[in-house]
Motif scaffolding. Sequence first.
Motif, PDB file in Angstrom:
ATOM      1  N   MET B   1       0.847  -1.207   0.000  1.00 61.37           N
ATOM      2  CA  MET B   1       0.000   0.000   0.000  1.00 61.37           C
ATOM      3  C   MET B   1       0.880   1.254   0.000  1.00 61.37           C
ATOM      4  SD  MET B   1      -2.902   1.025   2.727  1.00 61.37           S
ATOM      5  CE  MET B   1      -4.421   0.678   1.923  1.00 61.37           C
ATOM      6  N   ASP B   2       0.561   2.198  -0.864  1.00 58.37           N
ATOM      7  CA  ASP B   2       1.407   3.401  -0.985  1.00 58.37           C
ATOM      8  C   ASP B   2       0.774   4.569  -0.231  1.00 58.37           C
ATOM      9  OD1 ASP B   2       3.144   5.346  -1.653  1.00 58.37           O
ATOM     10  OD2 ASP B   2       2.529   5.505  -3.762  1.00 58.37           O
ATOM     11  N   LEU B   3       1.430   4.960   0.852  1.00 60.68           N
ATOM     12  CA  LEU B   3       0.907   6.084   1.644  1.00 60.68           C
ATOM     13  C   LEU B   3       1.760   7.340   1.463  1.00 60.68           C
ATOM     14  CD1 LEU B   3      -0.009   4.322   5.032  1.00 60.68           C
ATOM     15  CD2 LEU B   3      -1.451   4.730   3.040  1.00 60.68           C
ATOM     16  N   GLY B   5       1.649   9.545  -0.647  1.00 54.65           N
ATOM     17  CA  GLY B   5       0.834  10.707  -0.995  1.00 54.65           C
ATOM     18  C   GLY B   5       0.379  11.492   0.231  1.00 54.65           C
ATOM     19  N   LEU B   6       0.545  10.894   1.415  1.00 55.45           N
ATOM     20  CA  LEU B   6       0.133  11.587   2.645  1.00 55.45           C
ATOM     21  C   LEU B   6       1.215  12.522   3.173  1.00 55.45           C
ATOM     22  CD1 LEU B   6      -1.808   8.817   4.588  1.00 55.45           C
ATOM     23  CD2 LEU B   6      -2.628  10.515   2.954  1.00 55.45           C
ATOM     24  N   ARG B   7       2.373  12.512   2.482  1.00 56.17           N
ATOM     25  CA  ARG B   7       3.388  13.512   2.866  1.00 56.17           C
ATOM     26  C   ARG B   7       2.869  14.867   2.399  1.00 56.17           C
ATOM     27  NH1 ARG B   7       8.213  11.801   4.278  1.00 56.17           N
ATOM     28  NH2 ARG B   7       8.937  13.900   3.890  1.00 56.17           N
ATOM     29  N   THR B   8       2.776  15.832   3.315  1.00 58.74           N
ATOM     30  CA  THR B   8       2.236  17.128   2.916  1.00 58.74           C
ATOM     31  C   THR B   8       3.231  18.218   3.262  1.00 58.74           C
ATOM     32  OG1 THR B   8       1.075  17.037   5.006  1.00 58.74           O
ATOM     33  CG2 THR B   8      -0.230  16.708   3.017  1.00 58.74           C
ATOM     34  N   ALA B  10       4.532  21.632   4.728  1.00 56.04           N
ATOM     35  CA  ALA B  10       4.149  22.378   5.929  1.00 56.04           C
ATOM     36  C   ALA B  10       3.413  23.653   5.511  1.00 56.04           C
ATOM     37  CB  ALA B  10       5.393  22.720   6.737  1.00 56.04           C
TER      38      ALA B  10
END
Lengths: 164, 249
Positions: B1-3, B5-8, B10
């Motif tokens: 599962m690729d998460l 994309g949840l790096r946002t 600041a």
Amino acid sequence: MDADLLFPRLVRAHTADVWTTALRLTGSHADAEDLVQEVFTSAWSSLQTWSPDRIDALRPRAWLVTITLNAWRNGLRSQSRRPQTGPLLDHDAAVHPVDGLDEDERLGELVARLPEAYRAPVVLRHVVGLSYAEIAAALDCPPGTVKAQVSRGLALLRKELSWT
Amino acid sequence: MDLTGLRTAAPAGLVDRILATTGPADDWVLVDGPAGELMVAFNEHGISYVLAGDDDDALARQVRIRLDRGVRRVQKPPAGLVPALRTGRTRGLRFDLRGRTPFEQAVLRAALRIPRGEVRSYAWVAAAIGKPGAVRAVGSALGRNPVPVVIPCHRVVRADGRIGDYVWGGAVKRTILRGEGLDIDEVERLGSAGVVFTGSDTTRIFCVPTCKDARRTTAAHTVSFRNAAAAAAAGYRPCLHCDPVPTAA
């Protein structure tokens, strides 16, 4: 390196990682910003007392993410001792329905609703990208436990995704 | 599962908000200077930054850019600052020059040796730090002086008598020098006439023209020299006070 010179560089280099960790653990922009401030305040107090050798040996990313994790867990502990008066959780499903969000937002909501024991390992491994060894050190548990928690957390996420 | 994309990223301004509330910060005070108010920042190492005026935000911006530190206003000046500004004597003052190169530090230390009411040339500073060829680099280093007025880079002028550039402009430099009792017209007159040193034919000692000993010599007994070799050939020795031909310590 001198703590005075190092600290502003640490802030510039690692605010993004600390922010991502804080946001995905708390699930709330406001709580994440408070947590980030707390993390860097605590990092600065530590650095000021450290010897140059200790500062040079520092692995700043894992260190700051660990501080974020501990500050978050301490916050949870004091919250559970003081019953909340406001809305129970600002990522409550009733308040923020998951439908209609874009894929990453929906995923973010689901991560923020994972049980705390799975949320931290999943965020640190798959969002922030720390190694299992670094996470095990941060959580103070064996790497095997971390791996198990990550895979249970991911399994829960997959199940939730297939429902929504 | 690729998460991932949840790096946002600041939120905008978060880094600035963090650095405004935590991390290294200097104290600063507002004091009267020779050409208006001065904001003087300092820490446990000494005086770190000086800016003209009374503008908290401007100081915060400059100290962040130049020193990468925060600032907080206090009321009590560092020991010795107020007397130093009144008398021009800086002995005993400490400076935080950690961010400066060794060359810049040497230039600034040399400028500290120039007494109030006197001036030296850029070439004099270059000789004093043992880099006689580095006259232009001396000018640049003085232009980057983080603590103008307190380290008197305004007392360094061109060898041809022109007052030259200054971090806060030539006009401010002239105002400060006049306030210290310097006869600017005389400096310009001697410089343009090619006079580098003046001596006394009674003592057979030669000085920089603004040395307080040289200024005591009456016109009838004053002799002028274009360079140190001419003075030496005439049998004159350098003054021990103004050190007209410095050699690096």
